[in-house]
Design a protein around this motif. Structure first.
Motif, PDB file in Angstrom:
ATOM      1  N   VAL A 172       8.668  -7.523  -6.677  1.00 14.53           N
ATOM      2  CA  VAL A 172       8.139  -6.166  -6.767  1.00 14.53           C
ATOM      3  C   VAL A 172       9.191  -5.305  -7.451  1.00 14.53           C
ATOM      4  O   VAL A 172      10.300  -5.121  -6.916  1.00 14.53           O
ATOM      5  CB  VAL A 172       7.800  -5.602  -5.375  1.00 14.53           C
ATOM      6  CG1 VAL A 172       7.188  -4.207  -5.508  1.00 14.53           C
ATOM      7  CG2 VAL A 172       6.851  -6.530  -4.629  1.00 14.53           C
ATOM      8  N   LEU A 173       8.869  -4.785  -8.640  1.00 18.09           N
ATOM      9  CA  LEU A 173       9.766  -3.876  -9.365  1.00 18.09           C
ATOM     10  C   LEU A 173       9.266  -2.459  -9.137  1.00 18.09           C
ATOM     11  O   LEU A 173       8.197  -2.077  -9.642  1.00 18.09           O
ATOM     12  CB  LEU A 173       9.772  -4.214 -10.851  1.00 18.09           C
ATOM     13  CG  LEU A 173      10.166  -5.657 -11.220  1.00 18.09           C
ATOM     14  CD1 LEU A 173      10.143  -5.846 -12.727  1.00 18.09           C
ATOM     15  CD2 LEU A 173      11.544  -5.995 -10.659  1.00 18.09           C
ATOM     16  N   ASP A 174      10.003  -1.694  -8.364  1.00 20.56           N
ATOM     17  CA  ASP A 174       9.534  -0.365  -7.943  1.00 20.56           C
ATOM     18  C   ASP A 174      10.679   0.647  -8.094  1.00 20.56           C
ATOM     19  O   ASP A 174      11.633   0.636  -7.312  1.00 20.56           O
ATOM     20  CB  ASP A 174       9.078  -0.439  -6.491  1.00 20.56           C
ATOM     21  CG  ASP A 174       8.594   0.897  -5.962  1.00 20.56           C
ATOM     22  OD1 ASP A 174       8.194   1.745  -6.787  1.00 20.56           O
ATOM     23  OD2 ASP A 174       8.585   1.071  -4.720  1.00 20.56           O
ATOM     24  N   PRO A 175      10.612   1.554  -9.122  1.00 14.92           N
ATOM     25  CA  PRO A 175       9.564   1.649 -10.153  1.00 14.92           C
ATOM     26  C   PRO A 175       9.994   0.924 -11.416  1.00 14.92           C
ATOM     27  O   PRO A 175      11.117   0.418 -11.518  1.00 14.92           O
ATOM     28  CB  PRO A 175       9.478   3.147 -10.380  1.00 14.92           C
ATOM     29  CG  PRO A 175      10.900   3.602 -10.198  1.00 14.92           C
ATOM     30  CD  PRO A 175      11.514   2.705  -9.144  1.00 14.92           C
ATOM     31  N   VAL A 176       9.086   0.889 -12.429  1.00 18.52           N
ATOM     32  CA  VAL A 176       9.437   0.433 -13.771  1.00 18.52           C
ATOM     33  C   VAL A 176       9.008   1.513 -14.757  1.00 18.52           C
ATOM     34  O   VAL A 176       8.026   2.221 -14.525  1.00 18.52           O
ATOM     35  CB  VAL A 176       8.758  -0.906 -14.121  1.00 18.52           C
ATOM     36  CG1 VAL A 176       9.311  -2.034 -13.303  1.00 18.52           C
ATOM     37  CG2 VAL A 176       7.251  -0.817 -13.938  1.00 18.52           C
TER      38      VAL A 176
ATOM     39  N   GLN B   6       4.420   7.132 -11.279  1.00 17.96           N
ATOM     40  CA  GLN B   6       5.293   6.094 -11.810  1.00 17.96           C
ATOM     41  C   GLN B   6       4.545   4.767 -11.894  1.00 17.96           C
ATOM     42  O   GLN B   6       3.489   4.584 -11.291  1.00 17.96           O
ATOM     43  CB  GLN B   6       6.534   5.928 -10.921  1.00 17.96           C
ATOM     44  CG  GLN B   6       7.451   7.137 -10.929  1.00 17.96           C
ATOM     45  CD  GLN B   6       8.606   6.959  -9.964  1.00 17.96           C
ATOM     46  OE1 GLN B   6       8.464   6.325  -8.920  1.00 17.96           O
ATOM     47  NE2 GLN B   6       9.749   7.545 -10.311  1.00 17.96           N
ATOM     48  N   MET B   7       5.133   3.819 -12.621  1.00 23.72           N
ATOM     49  CA  MET B   7       4.560   2.483 -12.730  1.00 23.72           C
ATOM     50  C   MET B   7       5.259   1.553 -11.744  1.00 23.72           C
ATOM     51  O   MET B   7       6.417   1.777 -11.353  1.00 23.72           O
ATOM     52  CB  MET B   7       4.721   1.936 -14.161  1.00 23.72           C
ATOM     53  CG  MET B   7       3.960   2.714 -15.219  1.00 23.72           C
ATOM     54  SD  MET B   7       4.285   2.064 -16.880  1.00 23.72           S
ATOM     55  CE  MET B   7       3.587   0.410 -16.746  1.00 23.72           C
ATOM     56  N   LEU B   8       4.542   0.499 -11.370  1.00 17.19           N
ATOM     57  CA  LEU B   8       5.083  -0.521 -10.466  1.00 17.19           C
ATOM     58  C   LEU B   8       4.636  -1.868 -11.016  1.00 17.19           C
ATOM     59  O   LEU B   8       3.498  -2.014 -11.496  1.00 17.19           O
ATOM     60  CB  LEU B   8       4.561  -0.308  -9.051  1.00 17.19           C
ATOM     61  CG  LEU B   8       4.993  -1.279  -7.955  1.00 17.19           C
ATOM     62  CD1 LEU B   8       5.110  -0.531  -6.614  1.00 17.19           C
ATOM     63  CD2 LEU B   8       4.002  -2.426  -7.788  1.00 17.19           C
TER      64      LEU B   8
ATOM     65  N   PRO C 263       0.817  -1.227   0.000  1.00 14.43           N
ATOM     66  CA  PRO C 263       0.000   0.000   0.000  1.00 14.43           C
ATOM     67  C   PRO C 263       0.838   1.260   0.000  1.00 14.43           C
ATOM     68  O   PRO C 263       0.537   2.227  -0.714  1.00 14.43           O
ATOM     69  CB  PRO C 263      -0.841  -0.147   1.280  1.00 14.43           C
ATOM     70  CG  PRO C 263      -0.933  -1.616   1.505  1.00 14.43           C
ATOM     71  CD  PRO C 263       0.391  -2.157   1.073  1.00 14.43           C
ATOM     72  N   GLY C 264       1.920   1.284   0.789  1.00 18.38           N
ATOM     73  CA  GLY C 264       2.792   2.455   0.803  1.00 18.38           C
ATOM     74  C   GLY C 264       3.503   2.649  -0.519  1.00 18.38           C
ATOM     75  O   GLY C 264       3.644   3.784  -1.011  1.00 18.38           O
ATOM     76  N   ALA C 265       3.978   1.537  -1.111  1.00 20.68           N
ATOM     77  CA  ALA C 265       4.675   1.637  -2.396  1.00 20.68           C
ATOM     78  C   ALA C 265       3.726   2.139  -3.479  1.00 20.68           C
ATOM     79  O   ALA C 265       4.113   2.960  -4.334  1.00 20.68           O
ATOM     80  CB  ALA C 265       5.255   0.277  -2.777  1.00 20.68           C
TER      81      ALA C 265
ATOM     82  N   ASP D 245      14.739  -3.439  -5.837  1.00 20.84           N
ATOM     83  CA  ASP D 245      13.606  -4.329  -6.049  1.00 20.84           C
ATOM     84  C   ASP D 245      13.516  -5.338  -4.898  1.00 20.84           C
ATOM     85  O   ASP D 245      14.467  -5.529  -4.134  1.00 20.84           O
ATOM     86  CB  ASP D 245      13.749  -5.054  -7.386  1.00 20.84           C
ATOM     87  CG  ASP D 245      13.731  -4.077  -8.553  1.00 20.84           C
ATOM     88  OD1 ASP D 245      13.060  -3.031  -8.416  1.00 20.84           O
ATOM     89  OD2 ASP D 245      14.392  -4.348  -9.571  1.00 20.84           O
ATOM     90  N   HIS D 246      12.369  -6.010  -4.806  1.00 20.16           N
ATOM     91  CA  HIS D 246      12.124  -6.902  -3.669  1.00 20.16           C
ATOM     92  C   HIS D 246      11.639  -8.261  -4.155  1.00 20.16           C
ATOM     93  O   HIS D 246      10.859  -8.361  -5.105  1.00 20.16           O
ATOM     94  CB  HIS D 246      11.070  -6.315  -2.733  1.00 20.16           C
ATOM     95  CG  HIS D 246      11.414  -4.953  -2.205  1.00 20.16           C
ATOM     96  ND1 HIS D 246      12.257  -4.747  -1.131  1.00 20.16           N
ATOM     97  CD2 HIS D 246      11.034  -3.713  -2.630  1.00 20.16           C
ATOM     98  CE1 HIS D 246      12.370  -3.459  -0.900  1.00 20.16           C
ATOM     99  NE2 HIS D 246      11.645  -2.802  -1.799  1.00 20.16           N
ATOM    100  N   VAL D 247      12.120  -9.313  -3.477  1.00 22.07           N
ATOM    101  CA  VAL D 247      11.638 -10.676  -3.708  1.00 22.07           C
ATOM    102  C   VAL D 247      10.909 -11.130  -2.448  1.00 22.07           C
ATOM    103  O   VAL D 247      11.452 -11.032  -1.342  1.00 22.07           O
ATOM    104  CB  VAL D 247      12.791 -11.659  -4.018  1.00 22.07           C
ATOM    105  CG1 VAL D 247      12.218 -13.046  -4.321  1.00 22.07           C
ATOM    106  CG2 VAL D 247      13.610 -11.169  -5.178  1.00 22.07           C
ATOM    107  N   VAL D 248       9.696 -11.634  -2.611  1.00 24.56           N
ATOM    108  CA  VAL D 248       8.868 -12.064  -1.479  1.00 24.56           C
ATOM    109  C   VAL D 248       8.476 -13.513  -1.699  1.00 24.56           C
ATOM    110  O   VAL D 248       8.092 -13.907  -2.813  1.00 24.56           O
ATOM    111  CB  VAL D 248       7.586 -11.191  -1.373  1.00 24.56           C
ATOM    112  CG1 VAL D 248       6.707 -11.662  -0.232  1.00 24.56           C
ATOM    113  CG2 VAL D 248       7.962  -9.728  -1.204  1.00 24.56           C
ATOM    114  N   ARG D 249       8.573 -14.324  -0.641  1.00 22.39           N
ATOM    115  CA  ARG D 249       8.060 -15.694  -0.728  1.00 22.39           C
ATOM    116  C   ARG D 249       6.664 -15.719  -0.103  1.00 22.39           C
ATOM    117  O   ARG D 249       6.491 -15.463   1.095  1.00 22.39           O
ATOM    118  CB  ARG D 249       8.970 -16.665   0.013  1.00 22.39           C
ATOM    119  CG  ARG D 249       8.485 -18.115  -0.134  1.00 22.39           C
ATOM    120  CD  ARG D 249       9.258 -19.097   0.703  1.00 22.39           C
ATOM    121  NE  ARG D 249       8.693 -20.434   0.588  1.00 22.39           N
ATOM    122  CZ  ARG D 249       8.684 -21.324   1.569  1.00 22.39           C
ATOM    123  NH1 ARG D 249       9.216 -21.021   2.749  1.00 22.39           N
ATOM    124  NH2 ARG D 249       8.141 -22.512   1.392  1.00 22.39           N
TER     125      ARG D 249
END
Length: 913
Positions: A549-553, A493-495, A482-484, A536-540
């Protein structure tokens, strides 16, 4: 003063409250017991009044009933004598007279006791009873009504002990000269005189009885049950000796007046003009039940009040003593306080406000503290006392401290947790500070909570971190996204979200074990992190599902590049010891704000895109498209409907015969599953079988088919018909689970089916998967006595060496080859080669999809063993299959005009077990 001296001095205070409580309890219980005694007397008197009133009402009921019988016999006597013997009682009964159920017999007896006319056979009367009627009325010239108790002779013979007591009403009949001419008889079921009970509630143990002048019981009822009576004998249930007293009511307790040992209130009333007494008895326990409930409530209230009084006395005593003790110790409070504060690790301070002439606070002085409090500053207590805070106002911590003390003097209270900066005077990281104003002073408590905060930080990290891979988990993602998304909205921006599912991980986890599977997941997480930017972030999410999560693209191409790098990274095999395991990654991509502006929507759309990749063949990526939603939703709805269909037993099995190619005799049949949806009707197998395969429901569906086939075989077996084997299809996924032989063995044992009557059809692809396990499975199935067939032969990966290895009993030629027979020479060559190979290996061959006479003739010429298809029979329900089993020879005669070209292609291969 010692505690013992204190107790002696306050002895009167100690005893006063308990004594007051005991006096109040005694008054309470005396009043309660007196009230209960009065309530009991009232309840007993009400019971006596009730039985007296009910006995009078019952007496009136009996009196009216007897008067009606008196009038009825007079009327019948008059009609008989005036008809000069022409009256027919059976005709009157047909017309509705004497048809009520209480009339057992209505009859006219001649001088010798023979029936002249009657509504029922007189064999129901005992012979001695008829003789008794005649003798009594012959001796007496009176035409008065006589009443006697009897018992049905037929009932006593047919059902001994049955309540078939009868009450006989008789009158003397006379001829024109006044001489004895016979007897008029009306016999009534004795239970009729107890029907008063049906309109009045006497309870479970209440009684009513109609008692004769000599104590015989004409009718007795206990609760809702009519008790049997015996004419001329006493009864073991009711002692009627009390009737010798005058009418009234009494309590039968204390006397054994009833054989069931129930104590009752009994009332009775003698009938005027008839020698009977109406008796009513009400159970002591049932009549006094309201009183017992009231007694329980009173006792409960008394006990509760007693407990409250005693508790109040105890509390009052304790509080009085505590108050006295506090007063006694008021002078030692300050020393006790100091001793208590020195025994803890918390710091305590007394801070005095120093005011100017105008009353404003100029400074604060430490006037008291304990040793731990001084230790926080790194000095002894004596060194800290008298220190003024303004002397250290140049330090940031003390400047803030003076401001907080001023605020606490205004509000009166302050409590907060503070993270201290580096270089603070306490050499601590976190403290909890509590300020309480007392007059012009502040009581300050400092507590070191650094360890607790460190523990809290560890817990927060564990809550947001996957324990296996160290990656952020689903909870972290729900907090972060939600914050991102908000930041992306502000920056325009795009995400991108990449939903990743590992292809082939389940097989590794199932075959190698969870420990090896965990190693693969850790290695996969490292590969994912290796292809991403630092931001960027990797979540399991769980299992083998990950989200990137690619923030931003900047645009779609950036997300696609990352997806391609991930796919390349997973093209490399994973090494577990000396074994190489190939996996892939199915990736679904959703973009903010194009595919959604909320966390759940973006995750759902990325999941849908990933699911579309899975359906399309796995191992690639796909962006979310709106039209995917409807497709995936329909597929998932179908999956859910399949689950409901399995739970609600919506599947049925039809059977397609297999016949000997030469003789046309039925030699086997194939079981095919069909789904009858309650709303959509029959769902084609081509629609639900692939979904069942991909969702994993195929194994459960296969077990259902095995169970239904064995149950149907058991039903056919009980009909005495000679059975033929039934072949059941087993899917590759079900076969791969390794428990098909256990499911078969359980069903065969439960339904007592000979294993030789079951055949299992397995596709070539199922046997090629992990050949060692396949050999074990096939051997276990064959050990049961079940035959094994290769299904759809020629469309898979079989080779001659593999067929030799698996030693199958037979194979089925796929319908694609059968369709070419008669169309091309190549088709006949293929079939001939398959037949030659199979016969050389000792296997029988079944040709599927036979739809024309020409195909059948070619297969006969090629020496095919069995045929199956629409030319023989469509798949039919079990009822129609029973008729085909009785018919036995199924190949039809040649038709005048061939119509097989219009036959719609069959569904015989769309089967599953």
């Amino acid at each position: 003063m010692s505690r013992a001296d204190f107790l002696k001095a306050n002895l009167r205070l100690i005893l006063a409250w308990p004594l007051l409580g005991l006096v109040l309890c005694a008054v309470l219980w005396t009043a309660t017991l007196l009230q209960l005694e009065a309530e009991k007397k009232v309840a007993q008197q009400q019971a006596l009044d009730s039985v007296s009133s009910l006995s009078k009402a019952y007496g009136q009921y009996l009196l009216r009933t007897l008067e009606q019988m008196d009038q009825l016999t007079l009327q019948l006597k008059y009609e008989w004598e005036n008809s000069r013997g022409q009256l027919r009682l059976d005709q009157l009964k047909t017309q509705g007279m004497y048809a009520l159920p209480q009339f057992a017999i209505v009859a006219i007896l001649d001088r010798k006791g023979h029936p002249v006319t009657a509504t029922a056979p007189l064999q129901r009367l005992r012979v001695n009873e008829r003789s008794d009627f005649l003798l009594r009325h012959w001796r007496s010239n009176s035409s008065a009504l006589r009443i006697a108790l009897g018992r049905s002779n037929a009932a006593s013979e047919a059902t001994p002990g049955a309540d078939e007591s009868l009450v006989h009403f008789t009158r003397r009949l006379e001829d024109e000269d006044g001489n004895f001419d016979g007897v008029l008889l009306i016999s009534i079921h004795s239970s009729y005189f107890s029907e008063f009970y049906n309109s009045v509630s006497f309870g479970k143990f209440g009684i009513s009885a109609m008692v004769g002048e000599e104590g015989e019981l004409f009718s007795t009822r206990l609760g809702s049950r009519v008790l049997p009576t015996r004419s001329g004998e006493g009864t073991p249930f009711l002692d009627t000796s009390f009737l010798e007293t005058e009418s009234g009511a009494l309590h039968s307790g204390g006397r054994i007046a009833f054989s069931d040992k129930q104590s009752r209130y009994v009332g009775w009333q003698a009938l005027k003009a008839y020698p009977f007494t109406a008796v009513v008895g009400l159970s002591d326990g049932e009549m006094l039940h309201p009183y017992e409930e009231t007694r329980t409530i009173y006792i409960g209230i008394a006990l509760a009040v007693t407990a409250l009084l005693l508790a109040f006395a105890a509390v009052a005593t304790v509080l009085s003593l505590r108050l006295a003790w506090r007063h006694h110790q008021s002078e030692g409070v300050r020393n006790a306080y100091r001793m208590a504060t020195e025994g803890t690790s918390d710091g305590f301070y007394i801070i005095s406000a120093l005011r100017g002439e105008d009353g404003s606070i100029l400074d604060f002085e430490i006037v008291d503290c304990n040793e731990p409090g001084a230790g926080y500053f790194g000095v002894r207590r004596e060194q800290l006392l008298g220190m003024r805070l303004q002397s250290r106002a140049h330090e940031p911590y003390f400047r803030d401290l003076i401001y907080n003390y001023r605020a606490a003097m205004q509000s009166g209270f302050s409590e907060e947790e503070i993270e201290l900066p580096d270089g603070n005077p306490f050499k601590l990281r976190w403290i909890r500070r509590r300020l309480v104003r007392s007059g012009d002073r502040l009581a300050v408590t400092l507590q070191d909570i650094s360890a607790a905060k460190e523990h809290e930080r560890d817990l927060r990290r564990l809550a947001n971190e996957d324990g296996l891979t160290g990656l952020p988990n689903r909870y972290w993602l729900q907090q972060f996204l939600p914050g991102a998304l908000g930041r992306a909205a502000i920056a325009r921006q795009m995400l991108a979200l990449l939903f990743i599912d590992l292809d082939g991980f389940k097989d590794i986890n199932d075959t190698q074990g969870h420990a090896e599977g965990d190693k693969v997941l850790r290695a996969a997480s490292l590969r994912l992190k290796g292809v991403l930017r630092p931001g960027d972030h990797v979540v399991r999410l769980g299992g083998d599902e990950f989200v990137v999560v690619l923030d931003p693209v900047e645009d779609d191409s950036r997300a696609e590049q990352v997806a391609q790098r991930i796919a390349i990274a997973f093209d490399e095999p994973f090494y577990l010891g000396s074994e190489r395991h190939k996996m892939g990654a199915s990736i679904g991509i959703s973009l903010y704000p194009r595919d959604g502006v909320e966390t759940e929507v973006l995750l759902k759309n990325a999941d849908i895109a990933m699911y579309a990749v899975k359906v399309a063949g796995k191992g690639h990526h796909r962006f979310f498209q709106p039209e995917l939603f409807e497709t995936i939703r329909n597929r998932r709805e179908l999956e859910q409907s399949l689950v409901a269909a399995l739970e609600q037993d919506q599947f049925l099995v039809v059977y397609q015969p297999r016949v000997d190619a030469m003789s046309g005799q039925l030699c086997s049949m194939e079981a095919l599953v069909r789904w009858h949806h309650p709303l959509h009707g029959m769902v084609p197998p081509l629609e639900f079988i692939p979904v069942a395969e991909s969702s994993g429901l195929i194994s459960q569906l296969g077990e259902v088919v095995i169970e239904k086939v064995c149950l149907q075989m058991a039903r056919w077996q009980t009909s005495g018909l000679e059975l033929v084997p039934v072949s059941i299809n087993v899917s590759a996924r079900q076969f791969g689970r390794g428990d098909v032989h256990q499911v078969l063995a359980s069903a065969l044992t439960r339904h007592r089916i000979d294993a030789r009557l079951i055949e299992v059809e397995i596709t070539e692809s199922a046997m090629m998967d992990e050949q060692n396990r396949a050999v074990e499975q096939l051997s276990a199935i064959r050990a049961l006595g079940v035959r094994l067939l290769v299904d759809d032969f020629g469309t898979g990966y079989s080779s001659l060496s593999q067929l030799q290895k698996f030693a199958m009993d037979g194979l089925k030629i796929d319908r694609a080859f059968t369709m070419e027979l008669g169309r091309s020479e190549q088709g006949e060559v293929f079939v001939r080669a398959i037949l030659s190979m199979a016969h050389a290996l000792g296997m029988s061959v079944v040709a599927e999809g036979v739809e024309t006479r020409e195909q059948l003739d070619i297969l006969r010429a090629l020496q095919c063993n069995e045929v199956q298809g629409y030319f023989i029979s469509r798949p039919v329900p079990a009822e129609q299959m029973l008729a085909l089993m009785q018919q036995r020879f199924l190949i039809p005669l040649p038709a005048p005009a061939p119509a097989s070209q219009n036959v719609v292609m069959g569904e015989e291969n769309n089967a599953v077990s």
